[in-house]
Design an enzyme around this catalytic site. Sequence first.
Site, PDB file in Angstrom:
ATOM      1  CG  ASP A  34      -2.109   0.922   1.057  1.00 54.95           C
ATOM      2  OD1 ASP A  34      -3.246   0.426   0.992  1.00 54.95           O
ATOM      3  OD2 ASP A  34      -1.905   2.159   0.969  1.00 54.95           O
ATOM      4  CB  ALA A  79      -3.971  -0.692  -4.729  1.00 53.80           C
ATOM      5  CB  THR A 121     -16.706  -0.005  -9.242  1.00 50.84           C
ATOM      6  OG1 THR A 121     -17.894   0.746  -9.074  1.00 50.84           O
ATOM      7  CG2 THR A 121     -15.943   0.588 -10.417  1.00 50.84           C
ATOM      8  CG  ASP A 122     -22.018  -0.417  -9.034  1.00 48.71           C
ATOM      9  OD1 ASP A 122     -21.112   0.419  -8.867  1.00 48.71           O
ATOM     10  OD2 ASP A 122     -23.041  -0.463  -8.313  1.00 48.71           O
ATOM     11  CD  GLU A 123     -19.059   4.787  -9.329  1.00 53.20           C
ATOM     12  OE1 GLU A 123     -18.526   5.665 -10.030  1.00 53.20           O
ATOM     13  OE2 GLU A 123     -19.202   4.896  -8.104  1.00 53.20           O
ATOM     14  CE1 TYR A 148     -12.864   4.278  -8.590  1.00 53.10           C
ATOM     15  CE2 TYR A 148     -15.227   4.394  -8.992  1.00 53.10           C
ATOM     16  CZ  TYR A 148     -14.135   3.731  -8.460  1.00 53.10           C
ATOM     17  OH  TYR A 148     -14.301   2.541  -7.805  1.00 53.10           O
ATOM     18  CE  LYS A 152     -11.688  -0.152  -9.908  1.00 52.30           C
ATOM     19  NZ  LYS A 152     -10.621  -0.740  -9.049  1.00 52.30           N
ATOM     20  CG  ASN A 177     -22.401   2.899  -3.877  1.00 55.65           C
ATOM     21  OD1 ASN A 177     -22.646   2.621  -5.043  1.00 55.65           O
ATOM     22  ND2 ASN A 177     -22.040   4.099  -3.486  1.00 55.65           N
ATOM     23  CB  ILE A 189     -22.660   5.916   4.731  1.00 57.35           C
ATOM     24  CG1 ILE A 189     -23.911   5.591   3.893  1.00 57.35           C
ATOM     25  CG2 ILE A 189     -22.796   5.426   6.173  1.00 57.35           C
ATOM     26  CD1 ILE A 189     -24.298   4.128   3.812  1.00 57.35           C
ATOM     27  CG  ASN A 247     -27.580   9.447  -2.869  1.00 53.63           C
ATOM     28  OD1 ASN A 247     -27.285   8.255  -2.702  1.00 53.63           O
ATOM     29  ND2 ASN A 247     -27.154  10.160  -3.892  1.00 53.63           N
TER      30      ASN A 247
HETATM   31  P1  NAD Z   1      -9.900   3.360  -0.523  1.00 57.92           P
HETATM   32  O1  NAD Z   1      -9.709   4.649  -1.242  1.00 57.92           O
HETATM   33  O2  NAD Z   1     -10.487   3.369   0.844  1.00 57.92           O
HETATM   34  O3  NAD Z   1      -8.492   2.599  -0.410  1.00 57.92           O
HETATM   35  C1  NAD Z   1      -7.592   2.519  -1.482  1.00 57.92           C
HETATM   36  C2  NAD Z   1      -6.253   2.021  -0.932  1.00 57.92           C
HETATM   37  O4  NAD Z   1      -5.340   1.903  -2.042  1.00 57.92           O
HETATM   38  C3  NAD Z   1      -5.606   2.982   0.067  1.00 57.92           C
HETATM   39  O5  NAD Z   1      -5.086   2.267   1.168  1.00 57.92           O
HETATM   40  C4  NAD Z   1      -4.483   3.632  -0.731  1.00 57.92           C
HETATM   41  O6  NAD Z   1      -3.382   4.050   0.069  1.00 57.92           O
HETATM   42  C5  NAD Z   1      -4.109   2.504  -1.682  1.00 57.92           C
HETATM   43  N1  NAD Z   1      -3.447   2.991  -2.907  1.00 57.92           N
HETATM   44  C6  NAD Z   1      -3.856   4.010  -3.710  1.00 57.92           C
HETATM   45  N2  NAD Z   1      -2.983   4.175  -4.720  1.00 57.92           N
HETATM   46  C7  NAD Z   1      -2.021   3.225  -4.563  1.00 57.92           C
HETATM   47  C8  NAD Z   1      -0.861   2.882  -5.295  1.00 57.92           C
HETATM   48  N3  NAD Z   1      -0.502   3.548  -6.413  1.00 57.92           N
HETATM   49  N4  NAD Z   1      -0.098   1.855  -4.854  1.00 57.92           N
HETATM   50  C9  NAD Z   1      -0.427   1.172  -3.731  1.00 57.92           C
HETATM   51  N5  NAD Z   1      -1.512   1.472  -2.997  1.00 57.92           N
HETATM   52  C10 NAD Z   1      -2.310   2.482  -3.410  1.00 57.92           C
HETATM   53  O7  NAD Z   1     -10.738   2.455  -1.513  1.00 57.92           O
HETATM   54  P2  NAD Z   1     -11.867   1.360  -1.211  1.00 57.92           P
HETATM   55  O8  NAD Z   1     -13.167   2.037  -1.081  1.00 57.92           O
HETATM   56  O9  NAD Z   1     -11.376   0.458  -0.155  1.00 57.92           O
HETATM   57  O10 NAD Z   1     -11.879   0.583  -2.610  1.00 57.92           O
HETATM   58  C11 NAD Z   1     -11.039  -0.546  -2.824  1.00 57.92           C
HETATM   59  C12 NAD Z   1     -11.322  -1.113  -4.203  1.00 57.92           C
HETATM   60  O11 NAD Z   1     -12.689  -1.485  -4.301  1.00 57.92           O
HETATM   61  C13 NAD Z   1     -11.073  -0.122  -5.338  1.00 57.92           C
HETATM   62  O12 NAD Z   1     -10.490  -0.839  -6.418  1.00 57.92           O
HETATM   63  C14 NAD Z   1     -12.466   0.374  -5.722  1.00 57.92           C
HETATM   64  O13 NAD Z   1     -12.518   0.737  -7.077  1.00 57.92           O
HETATM   65  C15 NAD Z   1     -13.293  -0.876  -5.451  1.00 57.92           C
HETATM   66  N6  NAD Z   1     -14.715  -0.659  -5.110  1.00 57.92           N
HETATM   67  C16 NAD Z   1     -15.060   0.186  -4.085  1.00 57.92           C
HETATM   68  C17 NAD Z   1     -16.399   0.313  -3.730  1.00 57.92           C
HETATM   69  C18 NAD Z   1     -16.824   1.214  -2.587  1.00 57.92           C
HETATM   70  O14 NAD Z   1     -18.025   1.375  -2.354  1.00 57.92           O
HETATM   71  N7  NAD Z   1     -15.910   1.795  -1.823  1.00 57.92           N
HETATM   72  C19 NAD Z   1     -17.378  -0.398  -4.432  1.00 57.92           C
HETATM   73  C20 NAD Z   1     -16.981  -1.246  -5.478  1.00 57.92           C
HETATM   74  C21 NAD Z   1     -15.650  -1.374  -5.803  1.00 57.92           C
HETATM   75  O1  TDX Z   2     -21.791  14.348   0.623  1.00 58.03           O
HETATM   76  C1  TDX Z   2     -22.267  13.626  -0.257  1.00 58.03           C
HETATM   77  N1  TDX Z   2     -23.558  13.802  -0.642  1.00 58.03           N
HETATM   78  C2  TDX Z   2     -24.158  13.056  -1.613  1.00 58.03           C
HETATM   79  O2  TDX Z   2     -25.341  13.265  -1.922  1.00 58.03           O
HETATM   80  C3  TDX Z   2     -21.499  12.578  -0.904  1.00 58.03           C
HETATM   81  C4  TDX Z   2     -20.066  12.348  -0.516  1.00 58.03           C
HETATM   82  C5  TDX Z   2     -22.107  11.815  -1.871  1.00 58.03           C
HETATM   83  N2  TDX Z   2     -23.387  12.056  -2.240  1.00 58.03           N
HETATM   84  C6  TDX Z   2     -24.034  11.197  -3.252  1.00 58.03           C
HETATM   85  C7  TDX Z   2     -23.268  10.948  -4.520  1.00 58.03           C
HETATM   86  C8  TDX Z   2     -23.681   9.522  -4.888  1.00 58.03           C
HETATM   87  O3  TDX Z   2     -24.924   9.554  -5.578  1.00 58.03           O
HETATM   88  O4  TDX Z   2     -24.145   9.915  -2.618  1.00 58.03           O
HETATM   89  C9  TDX Z   2     -23.910   8.842  -3.547  1.00 58.03           C
HETATM   90  C10 TDX Z   2     -22.736   8.018  -3.069  1.00 58.03           C
HETATM   91  O5  TDX Z   2     -21.578   8.830  -3.199  1.00 58.03           O
HETATM   92  P1  TDX Z   2     -20.103   8.260  -2.892  1.00 58.03           P
HETATM   93  O6  TDX Z   2     -20.061   7.776  -1.483  1.00 58.03           O
HETATM   94  O7  TDX Z   2     -19.128   9.289  -3.327  1.00 58.03           O
HETATM   95  O8  TDX Z   2     -20.067   6.959  -3.797  1.00 58.03           O
HETATM   96  P2  TDX Z   2     -20.237   6.713  -5.380  1.00 58.03           P
HETATM   97  O9  TDX Z   2     -19.913   7.915  -6.164  1.00 58.03           O
HETATM   98  O10 TDX Z   2     -21.577   6.071  -5.596  1.00 58.03           O
HETATM   99  O11 TDX Z   2     -19.068   5.627  -5.603  1.00 58.03           O
HETATM  100  C11 TDX Z   2     -18.851   4.577  -4.631  1.00 58.03           C
HETATM  101  O12 TDX Z   2     -19.379   3.356  -5.057  1.00 58.03           O
HETATM  102  C12 TDX Z   2     -18.741   2.726  -6.142  1.00 58.03           C
HETATM  103  C13 TDX Z   2     -17.360   4.420  -4.311  1.00 58.03           C
HETATM  104  O13 TDX Z   2     -16.826   5.678  -3.909  1.00 58.03           O
HETATM  105  C14 TDX Z   2     -16.612   3.876  -5.497  1.00 58.03           C
HETATM  106  O14 TDX Z   2     -15.255   3.627  -5.160  1.00 58.03           O
HETATM  107  C15 TDX Z   2     -17.256   2.584  -5.909  1.00 58.03           C
HETATM  108  O15 TDX Z   2     -16.646   2.119  -7.070  1.00 58.03           O
END
Ligand code: NAD
Ligand code: TDX
Length: 332
Positions: A34, A79, A121-123, A148, A152, A177, A189, A247
């Site tokens: 990381d 990552a 991700t679903d995005e 983003y 991906k 999400n 959240i 939301n």
């Molecule tokens: P996050 O941002 O919380 O964590 C990302 C981690 O990757 C961090 O620890 C960061 O330091 C590390 N990182 C970033 N760049 C790096 C690099 N160049 N080399 C090594 N480490 C690096 O992200 P998350 O929410 O835990 O998401 C993890 C994975 O899941 C991502 O691939 C994201 O696309 C995917 N994902 C997230 C969600 C969601 O809701 N959060 C949903 C679906 C998929």
């Molecule tokens: O303050 C806020 N108010 C608000 O209305 C924030 C931070 C977000 N939002 C809305 C934007 C989105 O419709 O809420 C929804 C969720 O937002 P995020 O938490 O930023 O998530 P989203 O953009 O849906 O993407 C997330 O899910 C898919 C993760 O960040 C991604 O990493 C993952 O791939």
Amino acid sequence: MRRMLVTGGAGFIGANFVHDTVRRDPDVELTVLDKLTYAGNRRNLDPVSERITFVHGDICDADLVDDLVRGIDLVVHFAAESHVDNSLNDPSPFIQTNIVGTFTLLEAVRRHEKRFHHISTDEVFGDLPLDSEDQFTERTPYDPSSPYSASKASSDMLVRAWVRSYGVAATLSNCANNYGPYQHVEKLIPRQITNILVGDKPKLYGTGENVREWTHVDDHNDAVHRIIADGRIGETYLIGSGDERSNRQIVEKILTLMDLPADDYLLVDDRPGHDLRYSNDSTKLRTELGWTPKYPDFDTALAATIDWYRTNPTWWKPQKTPTEASYKLLGR
Ligand code: NAD
Ligand code: TDX
């Protein structure tokens, strides 16, 4: 698959995956790579520090990645730069980490003939109309909206090409999400929970009508374990609880659970290009690999998440001021 390299294991989903893996398998040899960006926190791994090897480094560092991949059996690749709003502000780290970083890992697993699981991700599929029951499936064409999701989508395509052209033993998963402990306060959240905890109001983008499908982080990671164990090489699996909420509903629920009036929030500027709705059809994962969510009761799991932020202010407070300062510049 005893020797595992987890990239991004100090982030939200990766850290929960590391905790879960150590609980499941007393013999696993686990290395976390990381970069510790603003989103990574070494302290997330404190509860398992005796059980893992932590390497502070970049997935784009080809020599380091080659060295680490040589000595393991499996890479689980979390990552990424993960926040849509940041990608709109400055796409460049998204291109570097999400595309070049995934390429660097793929080249190493190709050279050393290792198993690879790619977290996505679903995005990547774009969005769905608000008033429909349409869902994404593994066959939905890619149509990303933000830097983003485009980065991906690019990384997913690299993985698919490396499977087909080089025979790399990879699987992919695209999850909806996530929510749960250790999520950065920039995300919907935790931002609203911590806004309330610091005496501020929750902030909804636009009209708050956009819909997301919410999956607990442990359910996501359980699906990843099943795919690693029994998933078919080259296949993609969609992950999602089926629990869709706007939301606005989420924010109202948080306010109610925190004993405040459900309408005590602010509407702020919308996100440019804001995806309307996501919904994953996870039938393939459920029927082929027997996955079902263990957190079907969203209200209870959300209440537990609120409790986690309430009892861990020293974890999130250092993130809060810089995060809100960035949002302020964006009018959100
Ligand atoms: P996050 O941002 O919380 O964590 C990302 C981690 O990757 C961090 O620890 C960061 O330091 C590390 N990182 C970033 N760049 C790096 C690099 N160049 N080399 C090594 N480490 C690096 O992200 P998350 O929410 O835990 O998401 C993890 C994975 O899941 C991502 O691939 C994201 O696309 C995917 N994902 C997230 C969600 C969601 O809701 N959060 C949903 C679906 C998929
Ligand atoms: O303050 C806020 N108010 C608000 O209305 C924030 C931070 C977000 N939002 C809305 C934007 C989105 O419709 O809420 C929804 C969720 O937002 P995020 O938490 O930023 O998530 P989203 O953009 O849906 O993407 C997330 O899910 C898919 C993760 O960040 C991604 O990493 C993952 O791939």
